[in-house]
Design an enzyme around this catalytic site. Structure first.
Site, PDB file in Angstrom:
ATOM      1  N   GLY A   1       0.635   5.500  -4.408  1.00 21.25           N
ATOM      2  CA  GLY A   1       0.379   4.420  -3.464  1.00 21.25           C
ATOM      3  C   GLY A   1       0.280   4.940  -2.049  1.00 21.25           C
ATOM      4  N   PRO A   2      -0.151   4.095  -1.138  1.00 23.86           N
ATOM      5  CG  PRO A   2      -1.321   2.363  -0.130  1.00 23.86           C
ATOM      6  CD  PRO A   2      -0.518   2.688  -1.337  1.00 23.86           C
ATOM      7  CB  SER A   3       1.728   7.347   3.618  1.00 22.19           C
ATOM      8  OG  SER A   3       1.250   8.515   2.996  1.00 22.19           O
ATOM      9  N   GLY A   4       4.084   5.110   3.322  1.00 21.59           N
ATOM     10  CA  GLY A   4       4.803   3.995   3.938  1.00 21.59           C
ATOM     11  C   GLY A   4       5.009   2.828   3.007  1.00 21.59           C
TER      12      GLY A   4
ATOM     13  N   GLY B   1       7.120   2.706   0.475  1.00 22.51           N
ATOM     14  CA  GLY B   1       8.512   2.570   0.044  1.00 22.51           C
ATOM     15  C   GLY B   1       8.887   3.478  -1.107  1.00 22.51           C
TER      16      GLY B   1
ATOM     17  CB  THR C   1      10.586   8.506   0.353  1.00 19.21           C
ATOM     18  OG1 THR C   1       9.421   9.313   0.181  1.00 19.21           O
ATOM     19  CG2 THR C   1      11.769   9.417   0.645  1.00 19.21           C
TER      20      THR C   1
ATOM     21  CD  GLU D   1       4.438  12.743  -0.993  1.00 20.20           C
ATOM     22  OE1 GLU D   1       4.189  13.592  -0.135  1.00 20.20           O
ATOM     23  OE2 GLU D   1       4.299  11.534  -0.798  1.00 20.20           O
TER      24      GLU D   1
END
Length: 597
Positions: free
Chosen positions: A372-375, A377, A379, A502
């Site tokens: 999914g896109p960075s930011g 959630g 992590t 990652e």
């Protein structure tokens, strides 16, 4: 109100010292020796009085000289032992305080460190405890000796001539009128000085730990100005402190000198009228000196006490912060069970939710990939599984129980975590692979873990082998080497649950191939949750979760999501370099925005 705060702070300081459990018998002996030293010192003026009143060469006897030498010797020995014991008690108090503070810092929750700069926290451990140490080790001895000397001298002076003694005592309220307001100023300055010292330590810690970023960004002038600002503020507080100290010493000296002049003048009149003998006047002046000298020491003690009280407030704030109890709870014996994330919602502080109603199950021994896109959630979800934070609603369960029911030690010992940064500690390769292992690791185990992580290939090329120093944060190793050491560490722990954040996204293609092979060894038979940016991890996963803005907008296997989820298809074609082979899918309502790596 100010007096209440100051009194409360002073009580907090005394409570903090008592909680360090200083040795009572050492303290008692030290005080007793201090009393002996002072009492012996009080005999000297009386001896001088008799000597002056009946002075003649024939009146001096060898026994008197021997007694005088013995008196001075006893005073020196008792005083020296008293100073040593009080210093020992003080050092022990501060050592216990630092031990307690260090234990607390390790037990504090992750949110505490989110809200406090590391350098400021370090300052509590070093600078603030140093202030307390200086007070106890250097000034408490002088304070005790000074108080005993003053009480003893005043008692004898009242016996010798109570009228002159009462005149002398008139200086006490005058000294109090001077010291009390100055003491309040010193308390305020001390608190400000400790805060600025903590901030300055924070700047130093941040800049020096990221010195390569500073240099590559040409940020030296910016950081110089930040450091210069802290230095200037510390200088200003130092000047203010100097002003206060410059006021105290001359004022006290003026009062005492005026008192000495009055005593000598008034005493001379009483000698001339025959009320007082010359020997008694000499003794009176000697006792007055024994009062004057400790007053400066006591004044310094109270100045340092104000500093220590200011430092104490910050230390107590840290000691009272919420901490983790890693042993409380059940022991998780079998982690090879489904892990259920049941409608979990989480936000940092009072902000917007980062995760919203997450609901999925991790099957034991299977791989679940999160994309999914960075930011979005991803992590943060890992942080919840590590129990760094607690969700505001919903729960995470394993084996039918909430993970909070298990002790933190038991739960975290089941987890192996390999992040993109692959953090290392300063030390050897052996230290890093064995880090956190609570048992003796044999060379065979160490080499087996390194071989499975494909780390032995480069370790054996180093002259020192496993004893090679990696440098601060592993700076002497490449990214791929650090990553393989992190994988070897996880293999040695033999976790049942594996989280990969990652783990290969920042590696070159050659290093990635080796690390991917190492990860395959690591993932065998383990419940694995992986934040994936690579095709191989995604296509092999039994379950893929697509998370956008804290919500799961797609789930399934790779081929299913290619057919049903527009943003996943975009992710696959752009990030995983899959050729267009299926028609585009209409965007679901929850989807929005372009893919961000």
């Amino acid at each position: 109100m100010k007096e209440q705060r100051a009194t409360g702070s002073w009580r907090l300081f005394m409570t903090l010292i008592r909680e360090t459990k200083p040795s009572k018998w050492k303290l008692g002996i030290a005080i007793a020796l201090s009393v002996i030293s002072t009492v012996v010192g009080l005999i000297v003026p009386l001896f001088t009085k008799n000597l002056v009143d009946s002075f003649s060469l024939t009146s001096i006897r060898p026994m008197q000289i021997a007694a005088l030498v013995l008196t001075f010797s006893a005073q020196a020995v008792a005083g020296g032992l008293s100073i040593y014991l009080l210093n020992h008690v003080g050092q022990n108090v501060v050592a216990n305080l630092r031990d307690r503070l260090w234990k607390k810092l390790l037990a504090l929750t992750v949110p505490y460190y989110d809200n406090h700069r590391t350098g400021e926290t370090i300052s509590r451990m070093t600078n603030d405890t140093g202030v307390v140490k200086g007070l106890i080790s250097e000034h408490v001895t002088s304070f005790f000796n000074g108080m005993i000397s003053i009480i003893g001298s005043v008692s004898i002076l009242l016996y010798l001539d109570w009228k002159m003694t009462l005149i002398m005592l008139l200086a006490v309220p005058l000294a109090i009128l001077i010291l009390v307001p100055i003491g309040r100023q010193m308390f305020a300055i001390s608190k400000g000085l400790q805060d600025e010292t903590a901030k300055f330590t924070g700047v130093l810690s941040q800049v020096l730990s990221e010195i390569r970023l500073v240099k590559t960004s040409n940020a030296e002038p910016l950081e110089y100005e930040n450091g210069k600002s802290g230095i200037t503020k510390l200088f200003q507080y130092g000047v203010r402190e100097g002003k206060v100290q410059a006021m105290i010493a001359p004022l006290i000296s003026f009062v005492l000198m005026a008192l000495l002049v009055v005593i000598i003048g008034y005493g001379g009149m009483r000698v001339s009228s025959g009320i007082l003998t010359a020997g008694e006047l000499v003794a009176f002046i000697l006792y007055l000196i024994q009062i004057i000298m400790p007053i400066n020491q006591i004044t310094t003690f109270f100045t340092q006490l104000q500093k220590a009280v200011g430092a104490t407030e910050r230390i107590i704030t840290t000691l009272e912060a919420e901490e983790e109890d890693i042993e409380r709870g059940l022991t998780l014996d079998n982690a090879h069970q489904p892990i259920v994330v049941d409608h979990v919602t989480f936000r940092y502080g009072g902000g917007e939710p980062v995760l919203k109603e997450l609901d999925f199950t991790l099957q034991p021994g299977k791989v679940t990939a999160i994309v999914g896109p960075s930011g979005g959630g991803k992590t943060t979800l890992f942080s919840l599984l590590e129990r760094f934070y607690t969700p505001q609603s919903g729960q995470i369960r394993v084996g039918g129980r909430k993970i909070e029911d298990y002790s933190l030690h038991s739960w975290r010992s089941q987890i192996g975590y390999v992040s993109q940064e692959s953090p290392l500690i300063a030390g050897t390769i052996r230290d890093n692979i064995c880090y956190g292992t609570d048992r003796l690791v044999t060379d065979e185990e160490l080499k087996r873990a390194a071989a499975m992580a494909y780390a032995d290939l480069f370790i054996e090329e180093f002259p020192e082998g496993y004893d090679t120093e990696v440098g601060e944060r592993g700076i002497k190793l490449s990214g791929g080497q650090r990553q393989r050491i992190a994988i070897a560490r996880a293999l040695l722990r033999d976790p049942k649950i594996l989280m990969l954040d990652e783990a290969t996204s920042s590696l070159d293609s050659k290093s990635e191939i080796v690390v991917q092979e190492a990860l395959k060894n690591l993932m065998k038979g383990r419940t694995t949750l992986v934040i994936a940016h690579r095709l191989s991890t995604v296509v092999d996963a039994e379950q893929i979760l697509f998370i956008e803005k804290g919500q799961i907008t797609g789930r399934g296997k790779h081929e299913e999501l290619l057919q049903t989820h527009r943003l996943y298809r975009e992710f696959a074609t752009r990030q995983l370099q899959i050729k267009e082979s299926v028609p585009p899918v209409p965007a679901p309502e929850a989807s929005g925005g372009a893919w961000v790596n």
